[in-house]
Design an enzyme around this catalytic site. Sequence first.
Site, PDB file in Angstrom:
ATOM      1  N   ASP A  72      -9.725   2.426  -3.978  1.00 23.29           N
ATOM      2  CA  ASP A  72      -8.699   2.148  -2.586  1.00 23.29           C
ATOM      3  C   ASP A  72      -7.740   3.418  -2.828  1.00 23.29           C
ATOM      4  OD1 ASP A  72      -6.882   1.091  -0.936  1.00 23.29           O
ATOM      5  OD2 ASP A  72      -7.101  -1.019  -1.498  1.00 23.29           O
ATOM      6  N   GLU A  77       0.923  -1.073  -0.024  1.00 20.33           N
ATOM      7  CA  GLU A  77       0.065   0.087   0.021  1.00 20.33           C
ATOM      8  C   GLU A  77       0.744   1.165   0.108  1.00 20.33           C
ATOM      9  OE1 GLU A  77      -2.565   1.722  -0.167  1.00 20.33           O
ATOM     10  OE2 GLU A  77      -4.449   0.624  -0.057  1.00 20.33           O
ATOM     11  N   ASN A 122      -9.191   5.712   2.975  1.00 26.81           N
ATOM     12  CA  ASN A 122      -8.366   5.342   1.995  1.00 26.81           C
ATOM     13  C   ASN A 122      -7.736   6.307   1.312  1.00 26.81           C
ATOM     14  OD1 ASN A 122      -6.971   2.830   1.135  1.00 26.81           O
ATOM     15  ND2 ASN A 122      -8.833   1.901   1.240  1.00 26.81           N
ATOM     16  N   ASN A 125      -4.532   4.007   8.418  1.00 30.04           N
ATOM     17  CA  ASN A 125      -4.520   3.346   6.909  1.00 30.04           C
ATOM     18  C   ASN A 125      -3.912   4.399   6.007  1.00 30.04           C
ATOM     19  OD1 ASN A 125      -5.051   0.994   5.328  1.00 30.04           O
ATOM     20  ND2 ASN A 125      -6.655   2.147   4.267  1.00 30.04           N
ATOM     21  N   ARG A 177      -7.381   0.980  13.486  1.00 31.47           N
ATOM     22  CA  ARG A 177      -5.784   1.313  12.911  1.00 31.47           C
ATOM     23  C   ARG A 177      -5.848   2.094  11.798  1.00 31.47           C
ATOM     24  NH1 ARG A 177      -4.574  -0.284   7.951  1.00 31.47           N
ATOM     25  NH2 ARG A 177      -5.654  -2.054   6.907  1.00 31.47           N
TER      26      ARG A 177
END
Length: 295
Positions: A201, A20, A151, A105, A103
């Site tokens: 995403d 990512e 995201n 991202n 959490r």
Amino acid sequence: MEQASSEVMLLCDVNSILGEGPTWDHHSKKLIWVDIIGKRIHTFEPASGEVRTITIEQKIGSAVPRVEGGLVIALENGFHTLDLETEQLTKRIDPEKDMPGNRFNDGKCDEAGRFWAGTMDMKEKSPSGSLYCLETDGTVRRMVEGVTVSNGLGWSPDNQTLYYIDSPTKKVMAYDYSLERGEITNPRVAVTIPEGEGFPDGMTVDSQGMLWIAHWDGWQVSCWNPETAEKIASIPVPAAQTSSCTFGGENLDELYITTARVGLSEEQLKDQPHAGGVFCIKPGINGRPASFYGG
């Protein structure tokens, strides 16, 4: 837009569990990205082909260069900085220390040097996440609430608009943006991903203001005009879990694409053996230099 080259090339076959957050560091001429579940930060230097891996003791949502060197990173328990020479972590602040089910991202910096990063429900079910802004003085502000999977982020070339993705909504939201004050107003839908094309995403914005969006479970990166909501192009990627993208290279004309292999069966991996790798293509357009954290 120029014709895109025929297909993507495999750049780094690193087998990330959940690759990512790619960022091109135009100072060091290196690509930086993370393996969230693998708890690793990777760097790749195209000139030498060297890959460096730093292992962290927590899941890593995102990592972005700092103006004074090293990285600012969003971990499970908040914002930290990382010294790349010593690999020493320094904790800054954790705005969700009372929310162990969340959490951090994806995250990016604006041109004023603020680090924007969001949180998500680890089970991806509850809208318990938020989008935060870490100021250069180390203070943090909550900017958007009720987020399930925070995201992709990006800004228009004139810094008048912030684009933001909460993946399960399948939408890219646009906000009026004040670079001077770091404030967002007037939320509206810029793009909706069609059914059957996965979930939006990670994202990047090119020099013309077009949005490049990675499709999780969609096998592609798509390009959209946020003013008209028109899909301009689609780049097939040989990995279903296409997770994010960024422009890089000497002329910012290469699109680097991260992917994942989390949850894939052995049978599925036979069809996508390089899932978890980083891919590259020249799509016929340039990106813009990444902004670094000023704190």
